[in-house]
Write a protein that holds these residues in place. Structure first.
Motif, PDB file in Angstrom:
ATOM      1  N   ILE A 418      86.626  33.915  80.503  1.00 35.49           N
ATOM      2  CA  ILE A 418      87.243  32.653  80.913  1.00 35.49           C
ATOM      3  C   ILE A 418      88.670  32.915  81.371  1.00 35.49           C
ATOM      4  CG2 ILE A 418      88.034  30.387  80.104  1.00 35.49           C
ATOM      5  CD1 ILE A 418      85.678  30.431  78.135  1.00 35.49           C
ATOM      6  N   MET A 419      89.002  32.381  82.534  1.00 36.31           N
ATOM      7  CA  MET A 419      90.353  32.523  83.079  1.00 36.31           C
ATOM      8  C   MET A 419      90.911  31.141  83.397  1.00 36.31           C
ATOM      9  SD  MET A 419      91.242  35.788  83.378  1.00 36.31           S
ATOM     10  CE  MET A 419      90.278  37.111  82.629  1.00 36.31           C
ATOM     11  N   PHE A 420      92.165  30.918  83.040  1.00 35.14           N
ATOM     12  CA  PHE A 420      92.819  29.658  83.386  1.00 35.14           C
ATOM     13  C   PHE A 420      93.380  29.733  84.802  1.00 35.14           C
ATOM     14  CE2 PHE A 420      93.319  29.786  78.698  1.00 35.14           C
ATOM     15  CZ  PHE A 420      92.609  28.631  78.403  1.00 35.14           C
ATOM     16  N   SER A 421      93.472  28.581  85.444  1.00 37.62           N
ATOM     17  CA  SER A 421      94.027  28.513  86.803  1.00 37.62           C
ATOM     18  C   SER A 421      95.544  28.561  86.732  1.00 37.62           C
ATOM     19  CB  SER A 421      93.552  27.229  87.491  1.00 37.62           C
ATOM     20  OG  SER A 421      92.152  27.190  87.555  1.00 37.62           O
ATOM     21  N   SER A 422      96.060  29.706  86.352  1.00 38.54           N
ATOM     22  CA  SER A 422      97.508  29.885  86.206  1.00 38.54           C
ATOM     23  C   SER A 422      97.834  31.344  86.498  1.00 38.54           C
ATOM     24  CB  SER A 422      97.955  29.470  84.800  1.00 38.54           C
ATOM     25  OG  SER A 422      97.248  30.197  83.815  1.00 38.54           O
ATOM     26  N   SER A 423      98.995  31.787  86.078  1.00 38.75           N
ATOM     27  CA  SER A 423      99.376  33.173  86.358  1.00 38.75           C
ATOM     28  C   SER A 423      98.691  34.132  85.387  1.00 38.75           C
ATOM     29  CB  SER A 423     100.894  33.322  86.248  1.00 38.75           C
ATOM     30  OG  SER A 423     101.307  33.082  84.905  1.00 38.75           O
ATOM     31  N   ILE A 424      98.715  35.398  85.740  1.00 40.92           N
ATOM     32  CA  ILE A 424      98.115  36.420  84.867  1.00 40.92           C
ATOM     33  C   ILE A 424      98.848  36.478  83.532  1.00 40.92           C
ATOM     34  CG2 ILE A 424      97.845  38.922  84.582  1.00 40.92           C
ATOM     35  CD1 ILE A 424      97.063  39.067  87.514  1.00 40.92           C
ATOM     36  N   LEU A 428      97.373  35.952  79.591  1.00 44.42           N
ATOM     37  CA  LEU A 428      97.477  36.963  78.533  1.00 44.42           C
ATOM     38  C   LEU A 428      98.184  36.420  77.300  1.00 44.42           C
ATOM     39  CD1 LEU A 428      98.334  40.006  80.812  1.00 44.42           C
ATOM     40  CD2 LEU A 428      96.239  39.702  79.473  1.00 44.42           C
ATOM     41  N   ILE A 429      99.316  35.737  77.499  1.00 50.45           N
ATOM     42  CA  ILE A 429     100.028  35.090  76.391  1.00 50.45           C
ATOM     43  C   ILE A 429     100.505  33.712  76.877  1.00 50.45           C
ATOM     44  CG2 ILE A 429     100.747  37.032  74.931  1.00 50.45           C
ATOM     45  CD1 ILE A 429     103.280  37.253  76.578  1.00 50.45           C
ATOM     46  N   PRO A 430      99.717  32.673  76.648  1.00 51.21           N
ATOM     47  CA  PRO A 430     100.031  31.332  77.178  1.00 51.21           C
ATOM     48  C   PRO A 430     101.412  30.820  76.801  1.00 51.21           C
ATOM     49  CG  PRO A 430      97.811  31.392  76.270  1.00 51.21           C
ATOM     50  CD  PRO A 430      98.451  32.693  75.916  1.00 51.21           C
ATOM     51  N   GLU A 431     101.921  31.229  75.637  1.00 51.66           N
ATOM     52  CA  GLU A 431     103.224  30.713  75.209  1.00 51.66           C
ATOM     53  C   GLU A 431     104.372  31.263  76.066  1.00 51.66           C
ATOM     54  OE1 GLU A 431     102.435  34.381  72.632  1.00 51.66           O
ATOM     55  OE2 GLU A 431     101.306  32.682  73.440  1.00 51.66           O
ATOM     56  N   PHE A 465     102.935  37.671  87.657  1.00 52.40           N
ATOM     57  CA  PHE A 465     103.161  36.235  87.871  1.00 52.40           C
ATOM     58  C   PHE A 465     102.299  35.693  89.013  1.00 52.40           C
ATOM     59  CE2 PHE A 465     106.975  38.150  86.101  1.00 52.40           C
ATOM     60  CZ  PHE A 465     107.116  37.393  84.943  1.00 52.40           C
ATOM     61  N   THR A 466     101.316  36.484  89.445  1.00 51.19           N
ATOM     62  CA  THR A 466     100.391  36.045  90.489  1.00 51.19           C
ATOM     63  C   THR A 466      99.486  34.926  89.964  1.00 51.19           C
ATOM     64  OG1 THR A 466     100.375  38.256  91.470  1.00 51.19           O
ATOM     65  CG2 THR A 466      98.549  36.782  92.049  1.00 51.19           C
ATOM     66  N   GLN A 467      99.388  33.853  90.720  1.00 55.20           N
ATOM     67  CA  GLN A 467      98.482  32.754  90.368  1.00 55.20           C
ATOM     68  C   GLN A 467      97.062  33.153  90.746  1.00 55.20           C
ATOM     69  OE1 GLN A 467      99.491  29.769  88.850  1.00 55.20           O
ATOM     70  NE2 GLN A 467     101.478  30.782  88.683  1.00 55.20           N
ATOM     71  N   ILE A 468      96.128  33.030  89.805  1.00 58.05           N
ATOM     72  CA  ILE A 468      94.767  33.524  90.058  1.00 58.05           C
ATOM     73  C   ILE A 468      93.775  32.405  90.369  1.00 58.05           C
ATOM     74  CG2 ILE A 468      95.092  35.623  88.738  1.00 58.05           C
ATOM     75  CD1 ILE A 468      93.619  34.356  86.418  1.00 58.05           C
ATOM     76  N   CYS A 469      94.281  31.193  90.556  1.00 53.93           N
ATOM     77  CA  CYS A 469      93.461  30.077  91.043  1.00 53.93           C
ATOM     78  C   CYS A 469      92.306  29.752  90.097  1.00 53.93           C
ATOM     79  CB  CYS A 469      92.945  30.358  92.454  1.00 53.93           C
ATOM     80  SG  CYS A 469      94.292  30.634  93.625  1.00 53.93           S
ATOM     81  N   ASP A 470      91.335  28.980  90.629  1.00 56.41           N
ATOM     82  CA  ASP A 470      90.273  28.421  89.793  1.00 56.41           C
ATOM     83  C   ASP A 470      89.405  29.506  89.172  1.00 56.41           C
ATOM     84  OD1 ASP A 470      88.614  26.498  88.630  1.00 56.41           O
ATOM     85  OD2 ASP A 470      87.286  26.468  90.366  1.00 56.41           O
ATOM     86  N   ARG A 471      89.429  29.570  87.835  1.00 53.91           N
ATOM     87  CA  ARG A 471      88.594  30.506  87.050  1.00 53.91           C
ATOM     88  C   ARG A 471      88.766  31.964  87.454  1.00 53.91           C
ATOM     89  NH1 ARG A 471      82.934  28.041  88.235  1.00 53.91           N
ATOM     90  NH2 ARG A 471      84.020  27.673  90.199  1.00 53.91           N
TER      91      ARG A 471
END
Length: 545
Positions: A418-424, A428-431, A465-471
């Protein structure tokens, strides 16, 4: 609809008492100022105002209008800001509650429909609870003020109007009983259209592959038509009330003009007083119309948001927070474990399962598809609890209270991470968000190097800091697997579950992943769900299901 429904929603503004008081104070000032307008008309029509254009009376009047306009703008800003705060806090509360819901809860709902309701229903609540409610309070103030002023101008005319009040109250009650169930059905229908849209867009590749364009569009069209039908019924009920209310307003106005002209002939009322009276009457009816509209909107909101408040009130499907920071370690034992999914009670996955997974060893779980291998992993992860029997970790039982503690010691790497639509870095560490501390960044880079992920991440446009988009669809399967492994390394687990983690990869990627796994699995309790002979051959233990 009962009193608690109203109180439950009004409690949302309780944390903002000072802001509400300040905004209401300004609103009351503007309402009282507005009541002076018809009296001013009376003053001018009867020729009592100064004839000179630049008389101090006219200048003060102009100054009062400027102040009134500024206060009206401030009032609007304060209530809109308050509405944004209230609805944002409410959404945060719902989001927090949902994050702690069990897997069984999410099995029984459609997430797209839920997301739609969180946005649409709470936005409706924002408008009703702040801006519209403020306008209703203002309308009430003006209505009461108008009635008082009308009685001071002409008791005779005012007494004739009294019959309108009970008629208005009766019609409003009738409207509320009609609208609430209609609005609830309307919001349900709207949520279903969003559900179908999400399914179609999420499965766009399947629709293209099998040319299901027509049937997919028809499904969305049918749910949209159902929503339109429900919305029409709600609008029709409100429209009928509006027609009745307009009839009440204009018929009363004509009656007042007829009686007023008769009183003027008898010299008991001046033309200016009649003009002032008619303006007060118009203001009163306009305010009553605002009240009726607010009540319709409020009742609509009660029905539309009932689902969300029921969600907050239901704590049966909520996982408790970790009771301690204790890390559970030791052998894992299944004692007479039986299990079926809550939404499929007729299909038993396990019946009195007894197995042991030794601490610090590698255990492979294998067997035909559908025999419960992934379900066993879900039980260990605490997504579900056994229907009967118990799971022991060392001397501790895995139950509702200990799930959160045990998860501190376990990591999971699945076939499709599972990957969030955010940066790498956030995956790895959402906080860390996009401003990680130097210590966090060093930990992430170290973990990614161990997972053989650092090199390909550095080659991406914005690195970590690359955005990896949807999933994470822009990443390959092997890249996502290595990020998942780095995520597991950062968790510093005692137990690692690997669920068919290389089955969808080519030989080259498999070798890279296996090398990364070696860095993760040192001195860990490892559970591998796999059919591959090399995994079985290298395992310390084998469990066949």
């Amino acid at each position: 609809m009962n009193q608690s429904d109203h109180i439950q929603r009004l409690k949302l503004i309780a944390p903002y008492k000072k802001e509400v008081f300040f905004a209401l104070s300004i609103m009351l000032v503007t309402a009282v100022a507005q009541l002076a307008l018809p009296k001013l008309v009376n003053y001018y029509v009867d020729g009592l105002a100064p004839a000179t254009l630049f008389a101090s009376f006219h200048l003060y009047t102009l100054l009062a209008i400027i102040v009134f306009s500024l206060l009206s703008a401030v009032r609007f800003y304060l209530f809109e800001r308050l509405g944004i705060k209230v609805v944002s806090h409410f959404r945060l509360t719902i989001h927090k509650t949902l994050l702690h819901k069990t897997a069984s809860y999410f099995d029984a709902i459609n997430i797209a429909e839920l997301a739609s309701r969180i946005n649409a229903d709470t936005q409706m609540l924002k408008d009703a609870l702040t801006t519209s409610a403020a306008q209703a309070i203002r309308a009430t103030t003006i209505t009461i003020g108008c009635i008082i002023m009308m009685f001071t101008l002409s008791t005779t005319l005012s007494l004739v109007l009294l019959f309108c009040i009970p008629t208005f109250i009766f019609a409003t009650k009738l409207l509320s009983k009609k609208i609430e169930p209609l609005s609830e059905r309307e919001q349900d229908a709207l949520a279903k259209t969003n559900k179908i849209a999400f399914d179609n867009l999420n499965g766009h590749t399947l629709i293209k592959l099998y040319s299901w364009f027509g049937s997919s569009q028809n499904r969305y069209h049918n749910t949209t038509q159902s929503y339109i039908t429900c919305a029409k019924r709600t609008i029709s009920a409100i429209a009928v009330f509006q027609a009745f209310f307009n009839f009440l307003i204009f018929s009363s106005l004509i009656i007042m003009l007829i009686l007023g002209s008769h009183l003027i002939k008898q010299n008991t009322l001046t033309i200016g007083e009649l003009a002032s009276y008619v303006l007060y009457l118009g203001m009163a009816f306009t305010s009553l119309n605002s009240l009726a509209s607010f009540w319709a909107e409020w009742v609509h909101t009660l029905g539309a948001t009932r689902y969300l408040f029921q969600l907050l009130d239901n704590d049966n499907d909520v996982e408790p927070l970790a009771q301690s920071k204790r890390r559970f370690i030791g052998d894992i034992r299944f004692r007479d474990v039986s299990f079926y999914y809550p939404n499929k009670p007729e299909k038993h996955i396990f019946e009195k399962l007894n197995i042991q997974i030794k601490q610090g060893q590698t255990t492979v779980i294998s067997g035909p598809s559908g025999n419960g291998k992934s379900t066993l992993a879900k039980l260990l992860l605490g997504y579900y609890l056994p229907t009967n029997g118990e799971i022991m970790i060392g001397n501790h039982s895995l139950n509702k209270l200990s799930i959160a503690c045990f998860r501190k010691t376990i990591a999971y790497v699945e076939q499709e991470p599972i990957m969030f639509s955010s940066s790498i870095i956030e995956n790895l560490i959402p906080e860390a968000t996009n401003t990680p501390t130097p210590d966090q960044m060093n930990r992430v880079i170290s973990a990614c190097k161990k997972a053989n992920a650092h090199d390909f991440i550095e080659q991406l446009p914005d690195g970590y800091f690359t955005q990896i988009c949807d999933r994470g669809n822009q990443l390959s399967g092997g890249q996502k697997q290595r990020i998942a492994i780095a995520r597991a390394i950062l968790h510093e687990p005692e137990v690692v579950i690997l669920d068919e983690y290389t089955s969808a990869l080519d030989i080259e990627n498999q070798q890279v992943i296996e090398q990364a796994m070696h860095n993760l699995l040192v001195n860990k309790t490892v559970i591998i769900i796999s059919h591959k002979q090399e995994h079985i051959a290298n395992a310390d233990n084998l469990i066949l299901l």
